[in-house]
Every structure is written in structure tokens, then in C-alpha cells.
Design a protein around this motif. Sequence first.
Motif, PDB file in Angstrom:
ATOM      1  N   ARG A 191     -12.664  47.573 -23.092  1.00  0.00           N
ATOM      2  CA  ARG A 191     -11.543  46.926 -23.798  1.00  0.00           C
ATOM      3  C   ARG A 191     -10.656  46.116 -22.864  1.00  0.00           C
ATOM      4  NH1 ARG A 191      -8.152  51.037 -27.027  1.00  0.00           N
ATOM      5  NH2 ARG A 191      -8.657  52.536 -25.370  1.00  0.00           N
ATOM      6  N   ALA A 192     -10.895  46.237 -21.580  1.00  0.00           N
ATOM      7  CA  ALA A 192     -10.081  45.523 -20.593  1.00  0.00           C
ATOM      8  C   ALA A 192     -10.867  45.423 -19.302  1.00  0.00           C
ATOM      9  CB  ALA A 192      -8.764  46.255 -20.358  1.00  0.00           C
ATOM     10  N   HIS A 193     -10.398  44.573 -18.399  1.00  0.00           N
ATOM     11  CA  HIS A 193     -10.937  44.535 -17.054  1.00  0.00           C
ATOM     12  C   HIS A 193      -9.763  44.433 -16.083  1.00  0.00           C
ATOM     13  CE1 HIS A 193     -10.984  40.440 -18.764  1.00  0.00           C
ATOM     14  NE2 HIS A 193     -10.607  40.034 -17.563  1.00  0.00           N
ATOM     15  N   TRP A 194     -10.039  44.722 -14.808  1.00  0.00           N
ATOM     16  CA  TRP A 194      -8.947  44.853 -13.856  1.00  0.00           C
ATOM     17  C   TRP A 194      -9.428  44.560 -12.443  1.00  0.00           C
ATOM     18  CZ3 TRP A 194     -10.504  48.609 -17.313  1.00  0.00           C
ATOM     19  CH2 TRP A 194     -11.407  49.560 -16.817  1.00  0.00           C
ATOM     20  N   PHE A 204      -0.658  47.281  -6.250  1.00  0.00           N
ATOM     21  CA  PHE A 204      -0.798  46.693  -7.580  1.00  0.00           C
ATOM     22  C   PHE A 204      -2.236  46.569  -8.064  1.00  0.00           C
ATOM     23  CE2 PHE A 204       2.967  44.742  -5.558  1.00  0.00           C
ATOM     24  CZ  PHE A 204       3.924  45.402  -6.314  1.00  0.00           C
ATOM     25  N   THR A 205      -2.376  46.764  -9.381  1.00  0.00           N
ATOM     26  CA  THR A 205      -3.609  46.496 -10.107  1.00  0.00           C
ATOM     27  C   THR A 205      -3.253  45.601 -11.291  1.00  0.00           C
ATOM     28  OG1 THR A 205      -4.641  48.579  -9.456  1.00  0.00           O
ATOM     29  CG2 THR A 205      -5.487  47.522 -11.456  1.00  0.00           C
ATOM     30  N   TRP A 206      -4.051  44.570 -11.506  1.00  0.00           N
ATOM     31  CA  TRP A 206      -3.814  43.584 -12.570  1.00  0.00           C
ATOM     32  C   TRP A 206      -4.822  43.841 -13.685  1.00  0.00           C
ATOM     33  CZ3 TRP A 206      -0.031  40.010 -13.182  1.00  0.00           C
ATOM     34  CH2 TRP A 206      -0.235  38.909 -14.015  1.00  0.00           C
ATOM     35  N   VAL A 207      -4.321  44.137 -14.862  1.00  0.00           N
ATOM     36  CA  VAL A 207      -5.169  44.484 -16.000  1.00  0.00           C
ATOM     37  C   VAL A 207      -5.092  43.375 -17.041  1.00  0.00           C
ATOM     38  CG1 VAL A 207      -5.573  46.157 -17.856  1.00  0.00           C
ATOM     39  CG2 VAL A 207      -4.800  46.946 -15.605  1.00  0.00           C
ATOM     40  N   THR A 208      -6.248  42.942 -17.522  1.00  0.00           N
ATOM     41  CA  THR A 208      -6.325  41.932 -18.577  1.00  0.00           C
ATOM     42  C   THR A 208      -7.073  42.532 -19.755  1.00  0.00           C
ATOM     43  OG1 THR A 208      -6.424  40.185 -16.913  1.00  0.00           O
ATOM     44  CG2 THR A 208      -7.023  39.582 -19.166  1.00  0.00           C
ATOM     45  N   LEU A 209      -6.421  42.601 -20.906  1.00  0.00           N
ATOM     46  CA  LEU A 209      -7.076  43.111 -22.118  1.00  0.00           C
ATOM     47  C   LEU A 209      -8.078  42.089 -22.633  1.00  0.00           C
ATOM     48  CD1 LEU A 209      -4.041  44.725 -23.985  1.00  0.00           C
ATOM     49  CD2 LEU A 209      -5.584  45.759 -22.309  1.00  0.00           C
ATOM     50  N   ASP A 210      -9.159  42.576 -23.217  1.00  0.00           N
ATOM     51  CA  ASP A 210     -10.214  41.673 -23.681  1.00  0.00           C
ATOM     52  C   ASP A 210      -9.965  41.123 -25.079  1.00  0.00           C
ATOM     53  OD1 ASP A 210     -11.617  41.869 -21.339  1.00  0.00           O
ATOM     54  OD2 ASP A 210     -12.909  43.484 -22.021  1.00  0.00           O
ATOM     55  N   THR A 211      -8.924  41.597 -25.743  1.00  0.00           N
ATOM     56  CA  THR A 211      -8.592  41.074 -27.076  1.00  0.00           C
ATOM     57  C   THR A 211      -7.215  40.433 -27.037  1.00  0.00           C
ATOM     58  OG1 THR A 211      -7.704  43.238 -27.708  1.00  0.00           O
ATOM     59  CG2 THR A 211      -9.985  42.771 -28.301  1.00  0.00           C
ATOM     60  N   LYS A 217     -14.522  38.854 -19.550  1.00  0.00           N
ATOM     61  CA  LYS A 217     -15.021  38.033 -20.647  1.00  0.00           C
ATOM     62  C   LYS A 217     -13.863  37.514 -21.479  1.00  0.00           C
ATOM     63  CE  LYS A 217     -15.921  42.259 -23.269  1.00  0.00           C
ATOM     64  NZ  LYS A 217     -16.886  43.046 -24.017  1.00  0.00           N
ATOM     65  N   PRO A 218     -13.698  36.202 -21.580  1.00  0.00           N
ATOM     66  CA  PRO A 218     -12.643  35.640 -22.412  1.00  0.00           C
ATOM     67  C   PRO A 218     -13.003  35.758 -23.891  1.00  0.00           C
ATOM     68  CG  PRO A 218     -13.969  33.886 -21.489  1.00  0.00           C
ATOM     69  CD  PRO A 218     -14.485  35.166 -20.900  1.00  0.00           C
ATOM     70  N   ASP A 219     -11.992  35.776 -24.754  1.00  0.00           N
ATOM     71  CA  ASP A 219     -12.268  35.826 -26.196  1.00  0.00           C
ATOM     72  C   ASP A 219     -11.638  34.651 -26.926  1.00  0.00           C
ATOM     73  OD1 ASP A 219      -9.592  36.359 -26.192  1.00  0.00           O
ATOM     74  OD2 ASP A 219      -9.715  38.112 -27.494  1.00  0.00           O
ATOM     75  N   GLY A 220     -11.050  33.705 -26.151  1.00  0.00           N
ATOM     76  CA  GLY A 220     -10.477  32.532 -26.788  1.00  0.00           C
ATOM     77  C   GLY A 220      -9.043  32.706 -27.227  1.00  0.00           C
ATOM     78  N   GLY A 221      -8.482  33.920 -27.169  1.00  0.00           N
ATOM     79  CA  GLY A 221      -7.103  34.150 -27.573  1.00  0.00           C
ATOM     80  C   GLY A 221      -6.216  34.376 -26.371  1.00  0.00           C
TER      81      GLY A 221
END
Length: 412
Positions: free
Chosen positions: A323-326, A334-341, A380-384
Motif C-alpha cells: 500500500r506504500a513504499h519508502w 528520517f524515512t520518507w513514505v509515499t502511499l500508493d493511492t 508505482k504511480p497511480d496518477g493521483g
Amino acid sequence: MNSAQGLLSPHDRPTAAWSTVAGRLGESTMGDVLRWGAGGSVNFAGGFPDERLFPMWHVQDALDDVLARHGSQALQYGSAQGAEWVREAVAGHLERRGVLTSPRTMLLTSGAQQAIDLVTRLYVDPGDVVVTTSPTYFAALELFEAAGAEIVTVPLDERGLDLDRLDAALGDPRAKVCYLITDHQNPTGISLPAEQRPLIADLMRRHACHLIEDDVFGDIAFEPPAPPIQRWAPDRVSYVTSFSKGLSPGLRTGVLAAPADVIGKALALRENTDVCPNTLAHAVAGELLRSGAYHRLLPRLCARYRTRRDALLASLERHLAGRAHWTTARGGFFTWVTLDTATDAEELLKAAARSGVVFLPGSRFRRGGEPEGVQPEGGKPDGGKRAELRLSCARLEPTEIEEGIGRLAGLV
């Protein structure tokens, strides 16, 4: 409304117009960081070291030694550049990091932020361009904005900088300063690849641009870091670091290592602002360096912070895999988290705060209209619009980290 303005009643407010600089000042993200974490929250927001790890007894011993060896000199006004013996001790430490410097080409400052401010004031006029990464440290962005600079950004990911984009940005004749965090970046934890560093130095020379190289997390390393960019272009780089993360932020011991002409101008600025550094506090830091105590303490400190980073990565894998990558930092906090949605990080923060968890949204580290998403390999980008979160676990034990990530995952 600026938080400082909120402290004034209408009758206390200035009748004269604000200066141009004051007019640019807005809400400070640092103010949010200082306020959050109260009330039992699991605080992933602050980039502060853990006060339980401060070397209290070593500081006490160093203070006693300073007063015994230097007496009233340590309590008196001192050189605006910092005491020579302290600069000698700091120069020895920086040489271990690969920095080319000497006591003559160094200025001791009140933390790294003052060093960044001094160099910015030396080079940046309103309308000039400051080139930096996207994302980058929010307090530096706020400082450049207060100076009236236009901020131009270059994407950053775990492979490093897009050097073609950096070359193009530096080609703007208004680009006088570039600001880069070399190791364990705030906010992403990313370190610039070793092979890019001499290439970046070449770009600074080619475009006659001055680099502010911020290395405040360089000592908190989980594996040996590469030499700083300054090593390849000492005439084009102001190297900035501090002992706030490895020793204590309360000692306010920052360092500016720069060309002699920069140090001379910075000295003139410093003498007109705070006159001289905190001679006693800086002497304590100098004694910890001179005696070797600081270098004996660092391995234990880094091991503790690495344990917490590993606990955070394990919790993210348990609760947010798929559901996310980091990012995986090789040092720092620091850790940078990006949600996949697609998610609004500011709204997520509000919900998380109600659940007793706080973090910093990625938007605080970007400027206007920039694409979101530091992309670790496999992202993985989802366009949003994907939520980006800066998480710091420096002050959290593994059980607190697990609890906080579990709560956060329940809201995603």
C-alpha cells in the motif's frame, strides 16, 4: 496568522509598516514541530535527537575541564570566529569527514541554521534564484523565501539528482546559490551517490555558482559516508554542519567551513547580529572533540539510531506492504513514505492526530506545483496525488514505533 503576531493584542501591534522581509514571513513549520507530540502522541514529526541519549556525564566533565583550563575566558566575550583552540578541534573532526579546511577558513555559529542564513545573506538578493532539490529541508526553504529568492527545484530520488536538470537550472544567470543536503537528507533520508559528487562540484565551477552543502546528519551514519562535495570544489562550497544531532542541540554548536573571503564577509555579518558565539557552550563541544570523547560516543549512538530505523522499516513492512513504499536511509533520522493511492496528506495528518499519531506531510518540503513522489526503485504511480509523509523515529522505542505505524495504517 503568524504565531508571534497572535501573542500581541491589537493595541500592541506596530503602527509602522512591516519591512519587506517581515512581510514575507508566514507560519513556520518548525512551530508545528515544537507543538506536536504533546498529550501522549506517537511523534514521528520532530527531527530532534533523543535527549535520553545525551552524554550528560561527559558534558559535565568537559565543562569542569573548560573552567579549569580556560577560566574566565570561557565566560567572556570571545572572537566572532570562535576560539582558535575550538576551531582547531573542529577542523580535526572535519578532516575525518573528508572536508578540506583549517581553523582560518572556519566560523563557529549558533547551529547550522545560522550558517545557512549568513551565506544566504551574503549572496542572495530579491529576485535571485536558489536551486535546490525537491523535496528539501523546510527551514531552508523558508529562509530563502524570506530573502526574496525564487526557488527552482530539481527532482531527487534514491538514485540521486537528475544532473541534466541541475545543469539547466544552474544555467539561469540569476542562479547564484545552490543548496544541497549531501548525506541522510532531511526529509527523505537519501544520500547523494558518491559518483555524483565530483560531477556536482564541476557544475558549480562551470556555472560560477556557490553551493551551500548541508551535512548536519553526516555523523549519524550507519555505514561509512562518501566524502562531501566540498572536497572537489573548496573554492565554490560553503560546507555547513553542526553537533546538534550527535552531541546536543542545546549547545548550539554549528560550523561554517568556506573560502576565506566568505568567512571574512560572514564575520562582519555575525558581528552585527549576535557579536560572537556562545563561548562557554562551544568550549564544551571543543573539549569533547579534543579529548576524543565525542568520537568514542558516536558508534554507540549510531547503533541505537540504526536499531530504531530498522524497527520502523520492519513495522512499515508489516502494516503497509503493498500500500506504500519508502526510502531506506543509511544514516540520520528520517524515512520518507509515499502511499500508493491518492490521499491528501494534510487531511490524513488531522485524522492521525486524533488517533494519537503525528508526522510531517511531504508538502511542507516542496514548493509550488511540483510533482509529488520520491520514487524508490519499485515505486508505482497511480496518477493521483499521493500522500507523502516524513517519519522520524529518533526519539521512539521499537514498541512505540510499532504502535504508531499500526495506528497510522488503520487510517490509510
